[in-house]
Design a protein around this motif. Structure first.
Motif, PDB file in Angstrom:
ATOM      1  N   THR A 120     -10.831   2.340  29.500  1.00  0.00           N
ATOM      2  CA  THR A 120     -10.672   3.685  30.055  1.00  0.00           C
ATOM      3  C   THR A 120     -11.571   4.681  29.334  1.00  0.00           C
ATOM      4  O   THR A 120     -12.196   5.545  29.959  1.00  0.00           O
ATOM      5  CB  THR A 120      -9.211   4.142  29.946  1.00  0.00           C
ATOM      6  OG1 THR A 120      -8.361   3.184  30.571  1.00  0.00           O
ATOM      7  CG2 THR A 120      -9.012   5.491  30.621  1.00  0.00           C
ATOM      8  N   ALA A 121     -11.652   4.571  28.008  1.00  0.00           N
ATOM      9  CA  ALA A 121     -12.500   5.484  27.232  1.00  0.00           C
ATOM     10  C   ALA A 121     -13.967   5.319  27.621  1.00  0.00           C
ATOM     11  O   ALA A 121     -14.695   6.317  27.752  1.00  0.00           O
ATOM     12  CB  ALA A 121     -12.314   5.231  25.740  1.00  0.00           C
ATOM     13  N   SER A 122     -14.410   4.091  27.827  1.00  0.00           N
ATOM     14  CA  SER A 122     -15.800   3.856  28.217  1.00  0.00           C
ATOM     15  C   SER A 122     -16.092   4.420  29.599  1.00  0.00           C
ATOM     16  O   SER A 122     -17.122   5.074  29.814  1.00  0.00           O
ATOM     17  CB  SER A 122     -16.104   2.357  28.183  1.00  0.00           C
ATOM     18  OG  SER A 122     -15.985   1.835  26.877  1.00  0.00           O
ATOM     19  N   VAL A 123     -15.190   4.171  30.556  1.00  0.00           N
ATOM     20  CA  VAL A 123     -15.380   4.679  31.919  1.00  0.00           C
ATOM     21  C   VAL A 123     -15.384   6.202  31.919  1.00  0.00           C
ATOM     22  O   VAL A 123     -16.233   6.842  32.558  1.00  0.00           O
ATOM     23  CB  VAL A 123     -14.281   4.137  32.854  1.00  0.00           C
ATOM     24  CG1 VAL A 123     -14.376   4.796  34.231  1.00  0.00           C
ATOM     25  CG2 VAL A 123     -14.401   2.627  32.997  1.00  0.00           C
ATOM     26  N   ALA A 124     -14.425   6.800  31.208  1.00  0.00           N
ATOM     27  CA  ALA A 124     -14.345   8.259  31.150  1.00  0.00           C
ATOM     28  C   ALA A 124     -15.584   8.860  30.496  1.00  0.00           C
ATOM     29  O   ALA A 124     -16.082   9.909  30.931  1.00  0.00           O
ATOM     30  CB  ALA A 124     -13.087   8.685  30.403  1.00  0.00           C
ATOM     31  N   ASN A 125     -16.107   8.198  29.458  1.00  0.00           N
ATOM     32  CA  ASN A 125     -17.325   8.682  28.811  1.00  0.00           C
ATOM     33  C   ASN A 125     -18.519   8.626  29.750  1.00  0.00           C
ATOM     34  O   ASN A 125     -19.316   9.569  29.808  1.00  0.00           O
ATOM     35  CB  ASN A 125     -17.618   7.845  27.559  1.00  0.00           C
ATOM     36  CG  ASN A 125     -17.037   8.455  26.300  1.00  0.00           C
ATOM     37  OD1 ASN A 125     -17.507   9.484  25.830  1.00  0.00           O
ATOM     38  ND2 ASN A 125     -16.006   7.845  25.775  1.00  0.00           N
ATOM     39  N   LEU A 126     -18.660   7.529  30.462  1.00  0.00           N
ATOM     40  CA  LEU A 126     -19.763   7.411  31.414  1.00  0.00           C
ATOM     41  C   LEU A 126     -19.663   8.462  32.510  1.00  0.00           C
ATOM     42  O   LEU A 126     -20.672   9.030  32.940  1.00  0.00           O
ATOM     43  CB  LEU A 126     -19.772   6.010  32.030  1.00  0.00           C
ATOM     44  CG  LEU A 126     -20.348   4.895  31.152  1.00  0.00           C
ATOM     45  CD1 LEU A 126     -20.111   3.537  31.799  1.00  0.00           C
ATOM     46  CD2 LEU A 126     -21.835   5.113  30.913  1.00  0.00           C
ATOM     47  N   LEU A 127     -18.447   8.727  32.961  1.00  0.00           N
ATOM     48  CA  LEU A 127     -18.250   9.755  33.985  1.00  0.00           C
ATOM     49  C   LEU A 127     -18.599  11.128  33.426  1.00  0.00           C
ATOM     50  O   LEU A 127     -19.239  11.947  34.110  1.00  0.00           O
ATOM     51  CB  LEU A 127     -16.797   9.727  34.471  1.00  0.00           C
ATOM     52  CG  LEU A 127     -16.470  10.638  35.664  1.00  0.00           C
ATOM     53  CD1 LEU A 127     -17.327  10.281  36.866  1.00  0.00           C
ATOM     54  CD2 LEU A 127     -14.990  10.539  36.013  1.00  0.00           C
ATOM     55  N   ALA A 128     -18.204  11.402  32.186  1.00  0.00           N
ATOM     56  CA  ALA A 128     -18.539  12.679  31.549  1.00  0.00           C
ATOM     57  C   ALA A 128     -20.045  12.831  31.383  1.00  0.00           C
ATOM     58  O   ALA A 128     -20.602  13.919  31.603  1.00  0.00           O
ATOM     59  CB  ALA A 128     -17.835  12.787  30.195  1.00  0.00           C
ATOM     60  N   GLY A 251     -25.641   0.473  34.116  1.00  0.00           N
ATOM     61  CA  GLY A 251     -25.824  -0.795  34.812  1.00  0.00           C
ATOM     62  C   GLY A 251     -25.236  -1.966  34.050  1.00  0.00           C
ATOM     63  O   GLY A 251     -24.574  -2.830  34.624  1.00  0.00           O
ATOM     64  N   ALA A 252     -25.456  -1.992  32.737  1.00  0.00           N
ATOM     65  CA  ALA A 252     -24.893  -3.064  31.914  1.00  0.00           C
ATOM     66  C   ALA A 252     -23.372  -3.028  31.945  1.00  0.00           C
ATOM     67  O   ALA A 252     -22.715  -4.075  32.019  1.00  0.00           O
ATOM     68  CB  ALA A 252     -25.397  -2.936  30.473  1.00  0.00           C
ATOM     69  N   PHE A 253     -22.810  -1.827  31.904  1.00  0.00           N
ATOM     70  CA  PHE A 253     -21.349  -1.694  31.925  1.00  0.00           C
ATOM     71  C   PHE A 253     -20.777  -2.216  33.239  1.00  0.00           C
ATOM     72  O   PHE A 253     -19.787  -2.959  33.255  1.00  0.00           O
ATOM     73  CB  PHE A 253     -20.974  -0.222  31.724  1.00  0.00           C
ATOM     74  CG  PHE A 253     -19.497  -0.001  31.557  1.00  0.00           C
ATOM     75  CD1 PHE A 253     -18.897  -0.122  30.316  1.00  0.00           C
ATOM     76  CD2 PHE A 253     -18.703   0.333  32.642  1.00  0.00           C
ATOM     77  CE1 PHE A 253     -17.533   0.079  30.151  1.00  0.00           C
ATOM     78  CE2 PHE A 253     -17.346   0.545  32.496  1.00  0.00           C
ATOM     79  CZ  PHE A 253     -16.761   0.418  31.244  1.00  0.00           C
ATOM     80  N   VAL A 254     -21.388  -1.818  34.343  1.00  0.00           N
ATOM     81  CA  VAL A 254     -20.895  -2.252  35.662  1.00  0.00           C
ATOM     82  C   VAL A 254     -21.019  -3.769  35.811  1.00  0.00           C
ATOM     83  O   VAL A 254     -20.093  -4.440  36.288  1.00  0.00           O
ATOM     84  CB  VAL A 254     -21.681  -1.531  36.776  1.00  0.00           C
ATOM     85  CG1 VAL A 254     -21.338  -2.119  38.143  1.00  0.00           C
ATOM     86  CG2 VAL A 254     -21.363  -0.035  36.764  1.00  0.00           C
ATOM     87  N   ILE A 255     -22.157  -4.329  35.376  1.00  0.00           N
ATOM     88  CA  ILE A 255     -22.370  -5.769  35.497  1.00  0.00           C
ATOM     89  C   ILE A 255     -21.362  -6.549  34.655  1.00  0.00           C
ATOM     90  O   ILE A 255     -20.821  -7.573  35.096  1.00  0.00           O
ATOM     91  CB  ILE A 255     -23.809  -6.128  35.090  1.00  0.00           C
ATOM     92  CG1 ILE A 255     -24.804  -5.577  36.118  1.00  0.00           C
ATOM     93  CG2 ILE A 255     -23.976  -7.642  34.961  1.00  0.00           C
ATOM     94  CD1 ILE A 255     -26.253  -5.733  35.703  1.00  0.00           C
TER      95      ILE A 255
END
Length: 376
Positions: A120-128, A251-255
């Motif tokens: 969740t922290a990684s996704v929220a950071n990428l969104l921010a 891209g790396a995160f999504v993959i």
């Protein structure tokens, strides 16, 4: 039949972890095998590398004044999320295999919650980061004008939301009161929660990819137009390179995370028919590797970050060899000069350092000129 269904829908908090694993048909290893030792040994080694690599990213951002901007603070917070993920995976490795049967339900929930919080922290950071980049690029700036106080508040909110989402399954949304809803991958989790969790993250992935694609196209177009009307090409290229780096991180995160989220989604929708247990471990390994990818991307794509990494390692090597005095905290004026980090080295690029101070102003003026001419 109705009585049996009613029995399984009653809350009985006396069941242990082994009961839930048996109920969904997920086996717990009884004895240690050579494969278990290899997996744990390799896993802990990777976790150690993940923690050290992301710690170095955080130290580099802290020490180098060139990185004291909102975008880098958010990337530093993402490194903190990856570091936290390394700790979470290490905890998983130390509580897996035959050890699983010895866990209490609270310990099992903590083990799972740590991974949920890091994701969740990684996704929220990428969104921010996506929102920050969108706001900054559209207003034709190299860096956001967001104050440090607001950045800190945003980071605190990111971790608060992450912790809340990590605690949801253990507090209000599990299958302890509805055994028919138990997941086969995470036996104490509700399948409906896994569906919600997977869909929420996948939709967020799609939104971020679309947003980054729009920003990247806009930056490329504006940079090319500005380069034809101004003599300052490098500042525009700096923004393009930064966007490429961030896009590679996304891209790396999504993959790395999409296979795991799809596994959870299939498990939530199909249950035992999804056979998710046969490939969940492979998805977990891929997800773990993501926490190691970002420092590699930074070192390959960002010259400033790479030079700062080298300077930090140089200082550590010299200190460990006894060739340096006690290292004190030094703020870096420029990553191109390694001397400011305590490593007394001569840099051939010192002559171009003063030019970097005007990159933001040059980029802003060039983009504003291009924007005004486009309007006219």
């Amino acid at each position: 039949m109705a009585m049996e269904s009613s029995m399984w829908n009653t809350c009985d908090y006396n069941h242990n972890v082994t009961f839930f694993y048996s109920w969904v048909g997920k086996k717990i290893s009884v004895v240690w095998t050579t494969r278990d030792y290899m997996v744990i040994g390799l896993g802990l080694t990777v976790c150690l590398i993940v923690v050290l690599a992301n710690l170095m990213v955080m130290v580099a951002i802290f020490m180098n004044q060139r990185f004291h901007f909102p975008i880098y603070y958010l990337l530093g917070n993402m490194a903190a999320a990856d570091l936290f993920a390394g700790i979470a995976y290490a905890n998983l490795m130390l509580n897996t295999g035959p050890w699983t049967s010895t866990l209490t339900k609270e310990q099992w929930y903590i083990r799972a919650a740590l991974i949920d919080i890091s994701l969740t922290a990684s996704v929220a950071n990428l969104l921010a980061v996506a929102v920050e980049r969108h706001q900054t690029i559209i207003t034709m700036q190299l860096h956001s004008k967001m104050t440090k106080r607001r950045v800190v508040l945003l980071i605190v909110c990111i971790w608060a939301v992450s912790i809340i989402m990590g605690l949801v399954p253990s507090t209000i949304w599990n299958c302890e009161c509805d055994l028919a809803d138990c997941s086969t991958v995470a036996p104490l989790y509700s399948r409906r929660f896994l569906i919600f969790w997977a869909v929420l993250n996948l939709v967020t992935f799609f939104i971020m990819v679309a947003m980054y694609a729009r920003i990247f196209i806009y930056v490329r177009y504006q940079s090319r137009y500005a380069s034809q009307h101004t003599s300052e090409i490098r500042p525009g290229q700096t923004v393009v390179n930064l966007m490429k780096t961030i896009s590679m991180v996304l891209g790396a995160f999504v993959i790395c995370w999409t296979p795991g989220l799809l596994t959870l989604l299939l498990d939530g929708l199909l249950g035992e028919d999804s056979h998710a247990n046969t490939y969940e471990k492979f998805c977990l390994v891929i997800a773990e590797c993501n926490s190691l990818v970002n420092p590699i991307i930074y070192s390959l794509r960002d010259d400033d970050m790479r030079m700062t990494f080298k300077s930090i390692l140089c200082c550590l090597c010299r200190r460990s060899a006894g060739q340096q005095r006690e290292l004190t905290r030094v703020e870096v004026a420029s990553p191109l000069s390694e001397e400011t980090l305590g490593c007394v080295l001569k840099s051939e690029d010192q002559a171009v350092c003063p030019e970097t101070n005007n990159k933001e102003d040059s980029w802003t003026m060039g983009m504003m000129t291009a924007g005004l001419e486009l309007k006219n």
